[in-house]
Design a protein around this motif. Structure first.
Motif, PDB file in Angstrom:
ATOM      1  N   ARG A  48      -8.127   1.140  -3.560  1.00  0.00           N
ATOM      2  CA  ARG A  48      -7.832   1.440  -2.166  1.00  0.00           C
ATOM      3  C   ARG A  48      -7.484   0.148  -1.430  1.00  0.00           C
ATOM      4  O   ARG A  48      -7.775  -0.956  -1.911  1.00  0.00           O
ATOM      5  CB  ARG A  48      -9.037   2.108  -1.497  1.00  0.00           C
ATOM      6  CG  ARG A  48      -9.467   3.421  -2.158  1.00  0.00           C
ATOM      7  CD  ARG A  48      -8.441   4.524  -1.943  1.00  0.00           C
ATOM      8  NE  ARG A  48      -8.863   5.774  -2.553  1.00  0.00           N
ATOM      9  CZ  ARG A  48      -9.631   6.680  -1.949  1.00  0.00           C
ATOM     10  NH1 ARG A  48     -10.070   6.449  -0.716  1.00  0.00           N
ATOM     11  NH2 ARG A  48      -9.960   7.791  -2.568  1.00  0.00           N
ATOM     12  N   LEU A  49      -6.902   0.324  -0.262  1.00  0.00           N
ATOM     13  CA  LEU A  49      -6.492  -0.840   0.535  1.00  0.00           C
ATOM     14  C   LEU A  49      -7.679  -1.757   0.829  1.00  0.00           C
ATOM     15  O   LEU A  49      -7.581  -2.985   0.722  1.00  0.00           O
ATOM     16  CB  LEU A  49      -5.839  -0.369   1.832  1.00  0.00           C
ATOM     17  CG  LEU A  49      -5.348  -1.418   2.820  1.00  0.00           C
ATOM     18  CD1 LEU A  49      -4.388  -2.397   2.163  1.00  0.00           C
ATOM     19  CD2 LEU A  49      -4.676  -0.749   4.016  1.00  0.00           C
ATOM     20  N   THR A  50      -8.813  -1.166   1.175  1.00  0.00           N
ATOM     21  CA  THR A  50      -9.982  -1.985   1.495  1.00  0.00           C
ATOM     22  C   THR A  50     -10.528  -2.731   0.283  1.00  0.00           C
ATOM     23  O   THR A  50     -11.271  -3.702   0.435  1.00  0.00           O
ATOM     24  CB  THR A  50     -11.089  -1.115   2.111  1.00  0.00           C
ATOM     25  OG1 THR A  50     -11.306   0.036   1.272  1.00  0.00           O
ATOM     26  CG2 THR A  50     -10.708  -0.640   3.510  1.00  0.00           C
ATOM     27  N   PRO A  68       3.473  -1.427   4.038  1.00  0.00           N
ATOM     28  CA  PRO A  68       3.348  -0.012   3.682  1.00  0.00           C
ATOM     29  C   PRO A  68       4.543   0.451   2.851  1.00  0.00           C
ATOM     30  O   PRO A  68       5.692   0.325   3.284  1.00  0.00           O
ATOM     31  CB  PRO A  68       3.316   0.706   5.035  1.00  0.00           C
ATOM     32  CG  PRO A  68       3.016  -0.365   6.043  1.00  0.00           C
ATOM     33  CD  PRO A  68       3.633  -1.612   5.487  1.00  0.00           C
ATOM     34  N   LEU A  69       4.271   0.967   1.667  1.00  0.00           N
ATOM     35  CA  LEU A  69       5.342   1.490   0.805  1.00  0.00           C
ATOM     36  C   LEU A  69       5.625   2.929   1.222  1.00  0.00           C
ATOM     37  O   LEU A  69       5.411   3.892   0.477  1.00  0.00           O
ATOM     38  CB  LEU A  69       4.936   1.402  -0.661  1.00  0.00           C
ATOM     39  CG  LEU A  69       4.649  -0.006  -1.178  1.00  0.00           C
ATOM     40  CD1 LEU A  69       4.311   0.032  -2.665  1.00  0.00           C
ATOM     41  CD2 LEU A  69       5.824  -0.948  -0.926  1.00  0.00           C
ATOM     42  N   LEU A 129      -3.666   4.461  -0.272  1.00  0.00           N
ATOM     43  CA  LEU A 129      -4.444   4.975   0.844  1.00  0.00           C
ATOM     44  C   LEU A 129      -5.452   6.024   0.396  1.00  0.00           C
ATOM     45  O   LEU A 129      -6.532   6.150   0.973  1.00  0.00           O
ATOM     46  CB  LEU A 129      -3.506   5.599   1.896  1.00  0.00           C
ATOM     47  CG  LEU A 129      -2.678   4.636   2.721  1.00  0.00           C
ATOM     48  CD1 LEU A 129      -1.642   5.400   3.530  1.00  0.00           C
ATOM     49  CD2 LEU A 129      -3.566   3.812   3.637  1.00  0.00           C
ATOM     50  N   ASP A 130      -5.103   6.787  -0.634  1.00  0.00           N
ATOM     51  CA  ASP A 130      -5.943   7.918  -1.005  1.00  0.00           C
ATOM     52  C   ASP A 130      -5.631   8.347  -2.432  1.00  0.00           C
ATOM     53  O   ASP A 130      -4.600   7.979  -3.003  1.00  0.00           O
ATOM     54  CB  ASP A 130      -5.667   9.080  -0.044  1.00  0.00           C
ATOM     55  CG  ASP A 130      -6.774  10.118  -0.030  1.00  0.00           C
ATOM     56  OD1 ASP A 130      -7.830   9.873  -0.656  1.00  0.00           O
ATOM     57  OD2 ASP A 130      -6.584  11.172   0.609  1.00  0.00           O
ATOM     58  N   LEU A 131      -6.546   9.081  -3.015  1.00  0.00           N
ATOM     59  CA  LEU A 131      -6.370   9.839  -4.257  1.00  0.00           C
ATOM     60  C   LEU A 131      -6.346   9.008  -5.527  1.00  0.00           C
ATOM     61  O   LEU A 131      -6.488   9.562  -6.620  1.00  0.00           O
ATOM     62  CB  LEU A 131      -5.101  10.710  -4.199  1.00  0.00           C
ATOM     63  CG  LEU A 131      -5.072  11.728  -3.053  1.00  0.00           C
ATOM     64  CD1 LEU A 131      -3.731  12.445  -3.029  1.00  0.00           C
ATOM     65  CD2 LEU A 131      -6.209  12.729  -3.189  1.00  0.00           C
ATOM     66  N   CYS A 132      -6.140   7.716  -5.449  1.00  0.00           N
ATOM     67  CA  CYS A 132      -6.233   6.875  -6.639  1.00  0.00           C
ATOM     68  C   CYS A 132      -6.613   5.452  -6.227  1.00  0.00           C
ATOM     69  O   CYS A 132      -6.572   5.099  -5.043  1.00  0.00           O
ATOM     70  CB  CYS A 132      -4.959   6.901  -7.478  1.00  0.00           C
ATOM     71  SG  CYS A 132      -3.439   6.606  -6.591  1.00  0.00           S
ATOM     72  N   ALA A 133      -7.018   4.680  -7.213  1.00  0.00           N
ATOM     73  CA  ALA A 133      -7.527   3.324  -6.961  1.00  0.00           C
ATOM     74  C   ALA A 133      -6.511   2.280  -7.437  1.00  0.00           C
ATOM     75  O   ALA A 133      -5.655   2.576  -8.269  1.00  0.00           O
ATOM     76  CB  ALA A 133      -8.861   3.145  -7.680  1.00  0.00           C
ATOM     77  N   VAL A 142       0.838  -1.200   0.000  1.00  0.00           N
ATOM     78  CA  VAL A 142       0.000   0.000   0.000  1.00  0.00           C
ATOM     79  C   VAL A 142       0.870   1.246   0.000  1.00  0.00           C
ATOM     80  O   VAL A 142       1.733   1.428   0.855  1.00  0.00           O
ATOM     81  CB  VAL A 142      -0.984  -0.004   1.196  1.00  0.00           C
ATOM     82  CG1 VAL A 142      -0.270  -0.126   2.530  1.00  0.00           C
ATOM     83  CG2 VAL A 142      -1.867   1.234   1.161  1.00  0.00           C
ATOM     84  N   ALA A 143       0.636   2.092  -0.998  1.00  0.00           N
ATOM     85  CA  ALA A 143       1.344   3.364  -1.118  1.00  0.00           C
ATOM     86  C   ALA A 143       0.407   4.500  -0.730  1.00  0.00           C
ATOM     87  O   ALA A 143      -0.808   4.313  -0.586  1.00  0.00           O
ATOM     88  CB  ALA A 143       1.851   3.553  -2.546  1.00  0.00           C
ATOM     89  N   HIS A 144       0.969   5.688  -0.593  1.00  0.00           N
ATOM     90  CA  HIS A 144       0.157   6.829  -0.170  1.00  0.00           C
ATOM     91  C   HIS A 144      -0.912   7.177  -1.201  1.00  0.00           C
ATOM     92  O   HIS A 144      -2.077   7.358  -0.878  1.00  0.00           O
ATOM     93  CB  HIS A 144       1.048   8.054   0.074  1.00  0.00           C
ATOM     94  CG  HIS A 144       0.268   9.279   0.423  1.00  0.00           C
ATOM     95  ND1 HIS A 144      -0.157  10.194  -0.520  1.00  0.00           N
ATOM     96  CD2 HIS A 144      -0.202   9.725   1.614  1.00  0.00           C
ATOM     97  CE1 HIS A 144      -0.840  11.159   0.075  1.00  0.00           C
ATOM     98  NE2 HIS A 144      -0.871  10.903   1.368  1.00  0.00           N
ATOM     99  N   GLY A 145      -0.523   7.279  -2.471  1.00  0.00           N
ATOM    100  CA  GLY A 145      -1.449   7.689  -3.516  1.00  0.00           C
ATOM    101  C   GLY A 145      -1.275   9.151  -3.881  1.00  0.00           C
ATOM    102  O   GLY A 145      -0.876   9.974  -3.055  1.00  0.00           O
TER     103      GLY A 145
END
Length: 231
Positions: free
Chosen positions: A47-49, A60-61, A41-45, A7-10
């Protein structure tokens, strides 16, 4: 085999997601049998879920243990309601430093240039230990290199800024400046660093460096080993 969920920030910048996907392609090439899933995590797809569907190891990247690592990732995993283990972030690790130095070399930096000042530029955080981790790398490089000096700098929140770090290096006699990247992927903050660097050589983010990919796998393997011992 338990999936590796990276998972990256995004970012809204498409270069960022492309860089993350390129890094994960290297991870898959090193471990073809492993189910490697990328998400944000946010701003692009996605998402983690969206990709947590059962027992997983979440890597976590992220280069440092700031807010996203301490709060956002655990919250998203809890929201998913699946039995996932979250590993430590990628940093600190000597392989990140090796990757950053390789990017400097690719930018044309002369490692024997005693008149060169190097800025190690990171994102910056309100969490002081995250900033100190970057500063510790800069101090280590200063001790180990022939350069005129090395200064940590930050794109936001923390100080010094890139221009402030450049000024410190020039005051110590540096005639040329290079900026090393403590970012995993391109985006708004790396662009801000480049804009603030003036005529300095600016290295690319760490991106799809093979040692970074190996580090992702090591975080996964370490988490599995801990779970085995605990069981």
């Amino acid at each position: 085999m338990i999936p590796l969920v990276a998972v990256a920030h995004g970012s809204r910048d498409p270069r960022s997601a492309a860089s993350i996907h390129s890094l994960l392609a290297v991870v898959r090439s090193l471990r073809p049998e492993l189910d490697v899933r990328g998400c944000f995590l946010d701003l692009c797809a996605p998402r983690l879920t969206d990709v947590l569907h059962g027992p997983s190891v979440v890597v976590p990247l992220l280069l440092g243990k700031a807010y996203h690592a301490r709060v956002d990732v655990p919250a998203a995993v809890a929201e998913s309601r699946v039995p996932a283990v979250v590993t430590p972030v990628l940093g600190p690790d000597p392989r990140l430093e090796s990757a950053a130095l390789r990017r400097l070399s690719e930018a044309g930096v002369d490692f024997d240039d005693r008149s060169l000042g190097v800025v190690l530029a990171g994102a910056g955080s309100s969490h002081a230990p995250a900033n100190e981790a970057v500063a510790a790398v800069a101090r280590r490089w200063a001790r180990q290199s022939a350069w005129a000096g090395v200064e940590a700098a930050f794109a936001s929140i923390a100080s010094p800024s890139v221009p402030e770090a450049v000024a410190r290096l020039r005051a110590r006699g540096a005639r040329r400046i290079a900026v090393a990247s403590w970012f995993l992927a391109p985006g708004l903050l790396p662009d801000k660093v480049s804009a603030a660097a003036g005529d300095a050589l600016v290295a690319a983010p760490l991106g799809n460096d093979v040692e970074v990919a190996q580090l992702v796998l090591d975080r996964y393997d370490e988490a599995l080993a801990r779970q085995t011992v605990a069981a």
